[in-house]
Design a protein around this motif. Sequence first.
Motif, short mmCIF file in Angstrom:
data_model
loop_
_atom_site.label_atom_id
_atom_site.label_comp_id
_atom_site.label_asym_id
_atom_site.label_seq_id
_atom_site.Cartn_x
_atom_site.Cartn_y
_atom_site.Cartn_z
N MET A 109 23.63 118.08 7.77
CA MET A 109 22.28 118.68 7.74
C MET A 109 21.82 119.06 9.15
O MET A 109 21.20 120.11 9.34
N VAL A 139 13.94 117.32 5.21
CA VAL A 139 15.25 117.47 4.57
C VAL A 139 15.89 116.11 4.32
O VAL A 139 16.42 115.83 3.24
N ILE A 140 15.80 115.23 5.32
CA ILE A 140 16.41 113.89 5.18
C ILE A 140 15.72 113.12 4.05
O ILE A 140 16.37 112.45 3.25
N LEU A 197 18.31 127.29 12.20
CA LEU A 197 17.04 127.28 12.95
C LEU A 197 17.34 127.05 14.43
O LEU A 197 16.95 126.03 15.01
N ALA A 240 16.90 114.51 0.70
CA ALA A 240 18.31 114.14 0.44
C ALA A 240 18.42 112.65 0.10
O ALA A 240 19.07 112.28 -0.88
N ALA A 241 17.75 111.81 0.90
CA ALA A 241 17.82 110.36 0.65
C ALA A 241 17.21 110.02 -0.70
O ALA A 241 17.73 109.18 -1.44
N ALA A 258 11.82 120.40 10.36
CA ALA A 258 12.51 120.42 9.06
C ALA A 258 13.31 119.13 8.85
O ALA A 258 13.45 118.67 7.70
N PHE A 259 13.81 118.54 9.94
CA PHE A 259 14.72 117.38 9.82
C PHE A 259 14.14 116.24 8.97
O PHE A 259 14.78 115.82 7.99
N GLY A 310 11.56 121.99 21.24
CA GLY A 310 11.24 120.88 20.35
C GLY A 310 11.29 119.57 21.07
O GLY A 310 12.33 118.94 21.13
N GLU A 353 10.20 130.48 21.71
CA GLU A 353 9.50 129.38 21.04
C GLU A 353 9.44 128.16 21.96
O GLU A 353 10.29 127.99 22.83
N LEU A 395 26.43 113.09 5.62
CA LEU A 395 25.53 114.10 5.03
C LEU A 395 24.45 114.50 6.04
O LEU A 395 24.14 115.69 6.22
N PHE A 396 23.88 113.51 6.70
CA PHE A 396 22.85 113.80 7.71
C PHE A 396 23.44 114.62 8.85
O PHE A 396 22.79 115.51 9.39
N LEU A 409 20.83 122.72 10.20
CA LEU A 409 19.51 123.04 10.77
C LEU A 409 19.67 123.71 12.13
O LEU A 409 18.95 124.65 12.46
N ASP A 410 20.63 123.19 12.89
CA ASP A 410 20.87 123.75 14.22
C ASP A 410 21.39 125.18 14.13
O ASP A 410 21.10 126.03 14.97
N PHE A 454 26.11 108.75 3.69
CA PHE A 454 24.76 109.16 4.10
C PHE A 454 24.78 109.81 5.48
O PHE A 454 24.24 110.88 5.70
N LYS A 486 11.37 124.14 15.07
CA LYS A 486 11.44 124.26 13.61
C LYS A 486 12.48 123.30 13.04
O LYS A 486 12.28 122.69 11.99
N ALA A 487 13.61 123.18 13.72
CA ALA A 487 14.66 122.29 13.24
C ALA A 487 14.17 120.84 13.25
O ALA A 487 14.43 120.07 12.31
N LEU A 488 13.44 120.48 14.30
CA LEU A 488 12.95 119.10 14.40
C LEU A 488 11.87 118.81 13.35
O LEU A 488 11.73 117.67 12.89
#
Lengths: 383, 50
Positions: free
Chosen positions: B29, A218-219, B37, A222-223, A214-215, B46, B43, B25-26, B33-34, B22, A210-212
């Motif tokens: 993020m 989200v980026i 999520l 934001a960008a 969403a990444f 990934g 699961e 910020l990433f 996310l980590d 930038f 899910k994180a991968l």
Amino acid sequence: MGLEQLLPAIAGMTWQHLVMISVGLILIYLAIAKNYEPTLLLPMGFGAILVNIPLSSALTQIDPATGQAVEGVLNVFFEAGIATEIFPLLIFIAIGAMIDFSPLFRNPSLLLFGAAAQFGIFLTMVVAALMGYDIREAASIGIIGAADGPTSIVVASRFAPNLLGPISVAAYSYMALVPIIQPPVIRLLTSRKERLIRMTGNNNKKISKKALIAFPIVITIAAGIIAPSSLALIGFLMFGNLIRECGVLNKLSLSAQNELSSLVTILLGITIASTMTAERFIRLDTLFIIALGLFAFIFDTFGGVIFAKFLNLFRKEGNKINPMVGACGISAFPMSARVIHQMGQKEDPYNYLLMPAISANVGGQIGSVVAGGIILTLVPLLA
Amino acid sequence: MTATLELALLIAVLGIGGIFIFMALFYLMIRALDKYLPYREDEPEGKSSE
């Protein structure tokens, strides 16, 4: 009727055309014999031959009988694919589909090297301005340091289409020369003790799907909010990555990584060659641009290594960063990471720097696109 | 100092600063996310899709 009337290309041939045909042959040689970025350098080399034979129908020519322009296919491709930025942006979808961002989730702090190793771009831009180039040309030359061909093409085609040929050749040539350019610069800037630093990290950490997924979303948001001008570059890269990670478009993901990438690369390479005509390429500018491109790559490496050394001033013993990993913050993936891993193993066969180097290198892939987006935003805003 | 050089220096300073902002910020993020999520045993991991 003389031979020149029968074969008008011979009558029109100048030494400049012959030089450019030789350049084309050298590019083809480097692609085949040395395996230097063959997917791009071979089409560019062949295209350079194609456009430097006088009266080539691959380029737009004036029909002497009617006085009207007869469009050449490479000019049509250029207007459709490069001037509109469609080809490089399609390549970004393919690149996005190839990138696995999970190394960044394992070592997120190494993302910052993707910023530090863009230093060469901006220093080169300043030097180019000092040499008399206008700001748009200087920015286009500086972006060679992104070590990212499509980003260089997008910026140069927007700001300095007259320099697109030499900028593309320099960008792709130096990307292939990373194993030759980076090691001496790194050795010059680091001590043996620093090169022996071992890095531990969360290299086996499992990352949520899910994180991968969403990444990239989200980026992109934001960008887009911070710098809308960068959105085409970053958005297409992230779109490709979303196709890869979503898990329901495996066929499309594979198509983007293979068929799309291959097809657009062929068109991109041969279309860029349409700018490699003798009149546009045989100039002192070309030599300056090639020299400045090398300068940019050297100072990218410098930026990454020095930033790592700077961070080490604040890190405790046992938690220090091997400064060589800083040099991986460029976009040449995975070549730069592989070079650093090999350099580390040369100093200490039991030092495994591959995972942190890959993390920094993935950061560099994002960093180069962000750098391109920032330049596309700042130059029109301030110039 | 020419106007172009001044402009290049300004863009360089803003550009380098901008990239760091930038990337920072990433970085935040990714951390968020980590955190929100996280990977769970039930699961699939990934990983790349190929």
